[in-house]
Design a protein around this motif. Structure first.
Motif, PDB file in Angstrom:
ATOM      1  N   CYS A  10     -58.254   7.006 -33.676  1.00  0.00           N
ATOM      2  CA  CYS A  10     -57.520   8.189 -34.188  1.00  0.00           C
ATOM      3  C   CYS A  10     -57.270   9.234 -33.089  1.00  0.00           C
ATOM      4  O   CYS A  10     -56.624  10.240 -33.344  1.00  0.00           O
TER       5      CYS A  10
ATOM      6  N   CYS B  21     -66.899   6.986 -35.672  1.00  0.00           N
ATOM      7  CA  CYS B  21     -66.032   8.166 -35.672  1.00  0.00           C
ATOM      8  C   CYS B  21     -66.150   8.869 -37.026  1.00  0.00           C
ATOM      9  O   CYS B  21     -65.997   8.236 -38.076  1.00  0.00           O
TER      10      CYS B  21
ATOM     11  N   PHE C  64     -63.998   4.512 -37.249  1.00  0.00           N
ATOM     12  CA  PHE C  64     -64.049   3.501 -36.178  1.00  0.00           C
ATOM     13  C   PHE C  64     -65.490   3.357 -35.672  1.00  0.00           C
ATOM     14  O   PHE C  64     -66.182   4.350 -35.473  1.00  0.00           O
TER      15      PHE C  64
ATOM     16  N   CYS D 100     -61.925   9.136 -29.695  1.00  0.00           N
ATOM     17  CA  CYS D 100     -61.871   7.942 -30.554  1.00  0.00           C
ATOM     18  C   CYS D 100     -60.652   7.084 -30.154  1.00  0.00           C
ATOM     19  O   CYS D 100     -59.525   7.574 -30.142  1.00  0.00           O
TER      20      CYS D 100
ATOM     21  N   SER E 286     -65.415  13.182 -31.884  1.00  0.00           N
ATOM     22  CA  SER E 286     -65.621  12.831 -33.301  1.00  0.00           C
ATOM     23  C   SER E 286     -66.547  11.619 -33.463  1.00  0.00           C
ATOM     24  O   SER E 286     -66.939  11.283 -34.563  1.00  0.00           O
TER      25      SER E 286
ATOM     26  N   SER F 144     -64.163  10.934 -38.121  1.00  0.00           N
ATOM     27  CA  SER F 144     -62.832  11.225 -38.649  1.00  0.00           C
ATOM     28  C   SER F 144     -62.181   9.994 -39.289  1.00  0.00           C
ATOM     29  O   SER F 144     -61.652  10.078 -40.396  1.00  0.00           O
ATOM     30  N   CYS F 145     -62.242   8.836 -38.584  1.00  0.00           N
ATOM     31  CA  CYS F 145     -61.525   7.665 -39.121  1.00  0.00           C
ATOM     32  C   CYS F 145     -62.444   6.478 -39.424  1.00  0.00           C
ATOM     33  O   CYS F 145     -61.989   5.466 -39.954  1.00  0.00           O
TER      34      CYS F 145
HETATM   35 ZN   LIG Z   1     -61.449   8.054 -35.108  1.00  0.00          ZN
END
Ligand SMILES: [Zn+2]
Length: 393
Positions: free
Chosen positions: A378, A361, A366, A375, A383, A363-364
């Motif tokens: 998050c 991911c 993962f 995801c 993402s 964004s986070c």
């Molecule tokens: Zn994420």
């Protein structure tokens, strides 16, 4: 922990202040014989809990003892929210429900408390109760209607009620929160994926058109539309669509390869597949594209050519999966001791590759082996992308 304690103390002071002002107001209106000792007792019990570092017990005492009035309502709301943020949604529900039952609340205050109560129910996993409160708030069309609608979309997303989520969206909501367009396109894609699975092609086409209308850059809708064309017996249209994906977002090239292979297979044009993959590889040197090319060549009994291509590209951009496949190709030609050595190496690369995440991911962070369009950590849409570098693409 220290920060939470400070916030607790501040809330307690605010509640106590609210109580004191309430008392003073009451005393002005009506001299208070009788009621003061009971409240004072609670007040000092609460203080005692605080001094003994038992803030939770202190809060309980103050909440029980203090009346709700115009001075304390904001503090009561904040207190409930604090419980919710600490993961104590049942206590948050109690505080907010206690407030909600007060007939003295103004319409605006009542809506605020109702919204917070819906948030508490969502946090507690009581989604049906949250849904009822939110639908009511949306229908009342008051000052919090937009905020409530946004939360209702979120709730339907959690329930995987994609149709309801789409029908809760409005242009005003998109203006207020533009990233919702991307999520909306994925809701429509979820419906289209279900329709495709059930071979309801005309419904899938409508849903994918809706996804394009929400977000023309949605790679997933292009991929699903290509699959729809393929299942409907139009491989050329499928290929045309798939070749748009590198322009939309090149990161998703590995995701489209299987459908591309299937489309050329349906056309029965393996040589054209080789040419398309070579062109793709020139501009986007992903390991997956290289492996797909080598695999296609092998299926045409062109092992030597596959080996040369792998060898050439691995020298320019090495990757673990590439090396593993290269060893596999060498194994086809090897015998005796050389074969034994190669098998040992192959076992090692297989061990290194096992359980290696292939997606991450943006964004986070993962990581997972499979591609998720949302995801799981998050909850962002679109993402998660293939991991690049020696251990990935
Ligand atoms: Zn994420």
């Amino acid at each position: 922990m220290l920060l939470e304690l400070i916030v607790f103390l501040l809330l307690v002071v605010a509640l106590a202040l609210g109580w004191w002002m309430g008392r003073r107001e009451k005393r002005r209106r009506l001299p208070p014989p009788g009621s003061l000792p009971q409240l004072s007792q609670d007040y000092f019990t609460g203080l005692n809990y605080l001094l003994n570092e038992q803030p939770d017990a202190a809060i309980n005492t103050f909440v029980r003892a203090l009346e709700v009035n115009s001075e304390t309502i904001e503090t009561h709301i904040a207190l409930g929210n604090l419980f919710r943020s600490r993961g104590e949604s049942d206590r948050a529900v109690r505080v907010h429900q206690n407030l909600f039952a007060r007939p003295s609340l103004t319409k605006e205050q009542s809506e605020r408390v109702q919204l917070e109560l819906a948030r508490d129910f969502m946090a507690a996993g009581l989604l049906d109760r949250a849904e009822r409160l939110l639908i009511e708030l949306v229908e009342q069309n008051g000052k919090l209607a937009l905020e409530s609608r946004l939360l209702l979309v979120d709730l339907f997303e959690r329930e995987k009620e994609w149709y309801k989520a789409i029908h809760t969206l409005t242009n005003e909501l998109f203006r207020h929160k533009p990233p919702l367009r991307r999520a909306a396109a994925h809701y429509a894609c979820e419906l289209a994926a279900e329709s495709l699975q059930q071979r309801h092609f005309s419904a899938a086409r409508k849903q994918l058109k809706q996804a394009f209308a929400f977000d023309s850059g949605c790679v997933r809708s292009t991929l699903l539309m290509a699959q729809l064309e393929l299942y409907s017996g139009n491989p050329k249209a499928a290929i045309r669509l798939l070749l748009r994906i590198p322009e939309q977002d090149a990161n998703y090239i590995p995701t489209m390869l299987q459908t591309l292979v299937d489309a050329y297979q349906q056309l029965n044009k393996p040589q054209e597949l080789v040419e398309t993959l070579e062109k793709l590889l020139e501009r986007h040197p992903f390991t997956s594209v290289l492996l797909c090319l080598a695999e296609t060549l092998c299926q045409q009994n062109q092992h030597q050519l596959a080996l040369e291509k792998m060898d050439y590209h691995m020298r320019h951009q090495v990757s673990l999966r590439g090396v593993d496949y290269l060893i596999d190709l060498y194994l086809h030609q090897a015998a005796g001791a050389e074969r034994t050595h190669l098998l040992t190496l192959h076992n090692l690369t297989q061990q290194l590759l096992s359980h290696k995440p292939e997606h991450q991911c943006q964004s986070c962070g993962f990581q997972s082996q499979q591609l998720y369009w949302q995801c799981p950590k998050c909850r962002q849409w679109g993402s998660i992308q293939p991991i690049k570098g020696v251990e990935g693409e």
